[in-house]
Every structure is written in structure tokens, then in C-alpha cells.
Design a protein around this motif. Structure first.
Motif, PDB file in Angstrom:
ATOM      1  N   GLY A  42       7.274  65.350  36.636  1.00 23.53           N
ATOM      2  CA  GLY A  42       8.202  66.160  37.410  1.00 23.53           C
ATOM      3  C   GLY A  42       9.481  66.427  36.643  1.00 23.53           C
ATOM      4  N   TYR A  43      10.334  67.216  37.253  1.00 21.79           N
ATOM      5  CA  TYR A  43      11.571  67.653  36.620  1.00 21.79           C
ATOM      6  C   TYR A  43      12.381  66.494  36.038  1.00 21.79           C
ATOM      7  CZ  TYR A  43      16.100  69.864  36.112  1.00 21.79           C
ATOM      8  OH  TYR A  43      17.282  70.324  35.618  1.00 21.79           O
ATOM      9  N   GLU A  44      12.563  65.476  36.854  1.00 25.58           N
ATOM     10  CA  GLU A  44      13.405  64.359  36.390  1.00 25.58           C
ATOM     11  C   GLU A  44      12.819  63.647  35.192  1.00 25.58           C
ATOM     12  OE1 GLU A  44      14.472  61.905  39.752  1.00 25.58           O
ATOM     13  OE2 GLU A  44      15.322  63.702  40.691  1.00 25.58           O
ATOM     14  N   LYS A  45      11.479  63.541  35.201  1.00 20.30           N
ATOM     15  CA  LYS A  45      10.820  62.867  34.073  1.00 20.30           C
ATOM     16  C   LYS A  45      10.967  63.697  32.797  1.00 20.30           C
ATOM     17  CE  LYS A  45       9.093  59.128  35.848  1.00 20.30           C
ATOM     18  NZ  LYS A  45       9.552  57.826  35.366  1.00 20.30           N
ATOM     19  N   ILE A  46      10.874  64.996  32.945  1.00 21.65           N
ATOM     20  CA  ILE A  46      11.009  65.877  31.773  1.00 21.65           C
ATOM     21  C   ILE A  46      12.417  65.750  31.203  1.00 21.65           C
ATOM     22  CG2 ILE A  46      11.058  68.282  30.992  1.00 21.65           C
ATOM     23  CD1 ILE A  46       8.844  68.824  33.096  1.00 21.65           C
ATOM     24  N   ILE A  47      13.411  65.808  32.081  1.00 21.74           N
ATOM     25  CA  ILE A  47      14.804  65.694  31.636  1.00 21.74           C
ATOM     26  C   ILE A  47      15.048  64.331  30.988  1.00 21.74           C
ATOM     27  CG2 ILE A  47      17.209  65.582  32.439  1.00 21.74           C
ATOM     28  CD1 ILE A  47      16.031  68.408  32.380  1.00 21.74           C
ATOM     29  N   GLU A  48      14.465  63.312  31.594  1.00 25.88           N
ATOM     30  CA  GLU A  48      14.620  61.957  31.060  1.00 25.88           C
ATOM     31  C   GLU A  48      14.031  61.871  29.647  1.00 25.88           C
ATOM     32  OE1 GLU A  48      13.611  59.037  34.197  1.00 25.88           O
ATOM     33  OE2 GLU A  48      12.733  57.899  32.527  1.00 25.88           O
ATOM     34  N   ALA A  49      12.848  62.453  29.485  1.00 20.42           N
ATOM     35  CA  ALA A  49      12.186  62.418  28.181  1.00 20.42           C
ATOM     36  C   ALA A  49      12.972  63.229  27.160  1.00 20.42           C
ATOM     37  CB  ALA A  49      10.759  62.953  28.307  1.00 20.42           C
ATOM     38  N   GLU A  50      13.469  64.385  27.570  1.00 29.24           N
ATOM     39  CA  GLU A  50      14.267  65.236  26.673  1.00 29.24           C
ATOM     40  C   GLU A  50      15.550  64.510  26.252  1.00 29.24           C
ATOM     41  OE1 GLU A  50      13.923  68.621  25.678  1.00 29.24           O
ATOM     42  OE2 GLU A  50      11.848  68.547  26.370  1.00 29.24           O
ATOM     43  N   THR A  51      16.176  63.850  27.206  1.00 30.92           N
ATOM     44  CA  THR A  51      17.420  63.132  26.926  1.00 30.92           C
ATOM     45  C   THR A  51      17.159  61.974  25.970  1.00 30.92           C
ATOM     46  OG1 THR A  51      18.281  63.756  29.087  1.00 30.92           O
ATOM     47  CG2 THR A  51      19.367  61.899  27.996  1.00 30.92           C
ATOM     48  N   GLN A  52      16.063  61.285  26.196  1.00 30.23           N
ATOM     49  CA  GLN A  52      15.722  60.172  25.316  1.00 30.23           C
ATOM     50  C   GLN A  52      15.430  60.678  23.897  1.00 30.23           C
ATOM     51  OE1 GLN A  52      12.641  57.579  26.839  1.00 30.23           O
ATOM     52  NE2 GLN A  52      12.434  56.615  24.825  1.00 30.23           N
ATOM     53  N   GLY A  53      14.720  61.798  23.829  1.00 30.85           N
ATOM     54  CA  GLY A  53      14.419  62.398  22.517  1.00 30.85           C
ATOM     55  C   GLY A  53      15.698  62.796  21.798  1.00 30.85           C
ATOM     56  N   ALA A  54      16.638  63.387  22.544  1.00 32.47           N
ATOM     57  CA  ALA A  54      17.912  63.806  21.957  1.00 32.47           C
ATOM     58  C   ALA A  54      18.695  62.590  21.463  1.00 32.47           C
ATOM     59  CB  ALA A  54      18.733  64.585  22.991  1.00 32.47           C
ATOM     60  N   ALA A  55      18.699  61.528  22.260  1.00 29.67           N
ATOM     61  CA  ALA A  55      19.442  60.313  21.892  1.00 29.67           C
ATOM     62  C   ALA A  55      18.832  59.672  20.637  1.00 29.67           C
ATOM     63  CB  ALA A  55      19.438  59.337  23.055  1.00 29.67           C
ATOM     64  N   GLU A  56      17.504  59.670  20.567  1.00 27.57           N
ATOM     65  CA  GLU A  56      16.841  59.088  19.388  1.00 27.57           C
ATOM     66  C   GLU A  56      17.139  59.912  18.135  1.00 27.57           C
ATOM     67  OE1 GLU A  56      12.716  58.729  20.483  1.00 27.57           O
ATOM     68  OE2 GLU A  56      13.169  57.089  21.883  1.00 27.57           O
ATOM     69  N   TYR A  57      17.090  61.214  18.299  1.00 33.37           N
ATOM     70  CA  TYR A  57      17.407  62.103  17.176  1.00 33.37           C
ATOM     71  C   TYR A  57      18.830  61.818  16.662  1.00 33.37           C
ATOM     72  CZ  TYR A  57      19.165  66.323  14.925  1.00 33.37           C
ATOM     73  OH  TYR A  57      19.788  67.186  14.066  1.00 33.37           O
ATOM     74  N   LEU A  58      19.789  61.754  17.589  1.00 36.81           N
ATOM     75  CA  LEU A  58      21.177  61.525  17.185  1.00 36.81           C
ATOM     76  C   LEU A  58      21.357  60.147  16.556  1.00 36.81           C
ATOM     77  CD1 LEU A  58      23.288  63.095  20.102  1.00 36.81           C
ATOM     78  CD2 LEU A  58      22.755  64.084  17.869  1.00 36.81           C
ATOM     79  N   ALA A  59      20.704  59.150  17.136  1.00 40.09           N
ATOM     80  CA  ALA A  59      20.830  57.787  16.602  1.00 40.09           C
ATOM     81  C   ALA A  59      20.377  57.758  15.146  1.00 40.09           C
ATOM     82  CB  ALA A  59      20.005  56.818  17.442  1.00 40.09           C
ATOM     83  N   ASN A  60      19.325  58.490  14.877  1.00 45.15           N
ATOM     84  CA  ASN A  60      18.790  58.556  13.516  1.00 45.15           C
ATOM     85  C   ASN A  60      19.746  59.280  12.568  1.00 45.15           C
ATOM     86  OD1 ASN A  60      16.587  57.781  11.954  1.00 45.15           O
ATOM     87  ND2 ASN A  60      15.891  59.915  11.872  1.00 45.15           N
ATOM     88  N   VAL A  61      20.304  60.387  13.059  1.00 44.81           N
ATOM     89  CA  VAL A  61      21.230  61.176  12.245  1.00 44.81           C
ATOM     90  C   VAL A  61      22.489  60.376  11.890  1.00 44.81           C
ATOM     91  CG1 VAL A  61      22.812  63.151  12.316  1.00 44.81           C
ATOM     92  CG2 VAL A  61      20.447  63.439  13.060  1.00 44.81           C
ATOM     93  N   VAL A  62      23.011  59.623  12.858  1.00 51.11           N
ATOM     94  CA  VAL A  62      24.310  58.979  12.622  1.00 51.11           C
ATOM     95  C   VAL A  62      24.215  57.647  11.872  1.00 51.11           C
ATOM     96  CG1 VAL A  62      25.302  60.111  14.649  1.00 51.11           C
ATOM     97  CG2 VAL A  62      24.511  57.751  14.836  1.00 51.11           C
TER      98      VAL A  62
END
Ligand SMILES: Nc1ncnc2c1ncn2[C@@H]1O[C@H](COP(=O)(O)OP(=O)(O)O)[C@@H](O)[C@H]1O
Ligand SMILES: [Mg+2]
Length: 158
Positions: free
Chosen positions: A57-77
């Protein structure tokens, strides 16, 4: 003077062209870096049932997208932190230009560093739509880094 500095990344290689400039400015000014990737909301007309249900559902998609974004940033920084910079990452939900402008305002950013293009990469436009709106509406200076321009390299300029 430029502390903190807001660096915006959408996950694309073109956006990442801004990274060395943000890092150089942070070092030069002894500034903190706020690195942001906005998670755009999934657009779903209210009346349409796409058959999405838990766990997708919507919330799960947003949660997954947010987690993906956070992981990407963690790697970059990782490398920024290894260089001794003070770094914070944020992954707000919203329309990208709006969320960038709000974060800059709320965090008291003194400089925004971003590339002219990102994921959609419409290179014929001088700036992408997000870069364009941030440049027009930001309360701070904006350091815009142009992506590699195919037309210029074809003309032997790169
Ligand atoms: N979702 C996002 N999160 C953070 N920054 C973004 C986002 N979308 C765009 N940006 C910023 O805006 C810059 C330009 O992207 P944009 O204007 O969307 O161009 P394009 O049309 O090529 O995607 C990117 O390099 C990035 O810095
Ligand atoms: Mg874009």
C-alpha cells in the motif's frame, strides 16, 4: 559565511556532479553539510483503486522509498565524514522543489549547492524544473553546477 550548506541529490549521476563543489565549500568555510534527497509522494487519484493492498500500500511504498533514499545518502556521505566534515542527511517527503526550499528555510541554510540537471535529464532545457524553481525562489545564494553537455562535447569543448 556559508554555514550550513545544503546539498541536494536525487540519486542520479548528474546530480552528483555537485558533490565536489559542496565538499570544497564546506571545507573552505568550515561549514556543516546538510545532504537532502526528497521522496516525492506517489501520485494516486483519490477515486481510483489500483488494487494496491498491504504490504504494498501507499505507506509501505513511501516507507521503502524513504529507506532507499536514506541508504543512498548514508553511502554518499561516508567519504565526507571520513574527511572530517560534519554531515547530516534528510529525506523529507514532498514535491522536490518545495521540500528543498522549506528545508533550506527551516534549517537556516546559507548556501544551496545543486546540479542543473538530475534524473529526468532533459538536457535541452538550461535548467531542470526543480533547479529552476529553487533558483527563482531561494532566500540564499545557489551554486548551480552544470552537467556535462553533449552538445558541447560534440563541438570538441570537453
Ligand atoms: N527528489 C529530489 N531530491 C533532492 N534533490 C532533487 C530532487 N529532484 C531534483 N533535485 C535537485 O535538482 C537538481 C536538478 O534536477 P531537476 O531540476 O529535477 O532536473 P531534471 O529534469 O534533469 O531531473 C538535481 O541535480 C538535484 O540537485
Ligand atoms: Mg528531476
Amino acid at each position: 559565511m556559508y554555514d550550513p550548506i545544503l546539498l541536494t541529490l536525487d540519486g542520479s549521476e548528474l546530480a552528483e556532479l555537485a558533490i565536489p563543489h559542496a565538499v570544497a565549500m564546506a571545507k573552505q568555510f568550515g561549514a556543516r553539510l546538510i545532504v537532502l534527497r526528497v521522496v516525492p509522494p506517489v501520485v494516486q487519484p483519490l477515486d481510483v483503486d489500483y488494487g494496491l493492498s498491504a504490504p504494498y500500500g501507499y505507506e509501505k511504498i513511501i516507507e521503502a522509498e524513504t529507506q532507499g533514499a536514506a541508504e543512498y545518502l548514508a553511502n554518499v556521505v561516508k567519504s565526507f565524514e571520513a574527511e572530517g566534515l560534519t554531515v547530516e542527511t534528510v529525506t523529507p517527503l514532498g514535491e522536490p522543489a518545495t521540500a528543498i526550499l522549506e528545508t533550506a528555510h527551516d534549517r537556516g541554510a546559507k548556501l544551496i549547492v545543486m546540479a542543473t540537471h538530475g534524473r529526468s535529464g532533459f538536457r535541452r532545457l538550461v535548467f531542470g524544473s526543480v533547479a529552476d524553481r529553487v533558483l527563482r525562489e531561494a532566500e540564499t545564494p545557489v551554486l548551480l553546477v552544470r552537467g556535462h553537455d553533449q552538445d558541447h562535447s560534440a563541438a570538441g569543448k570537453s
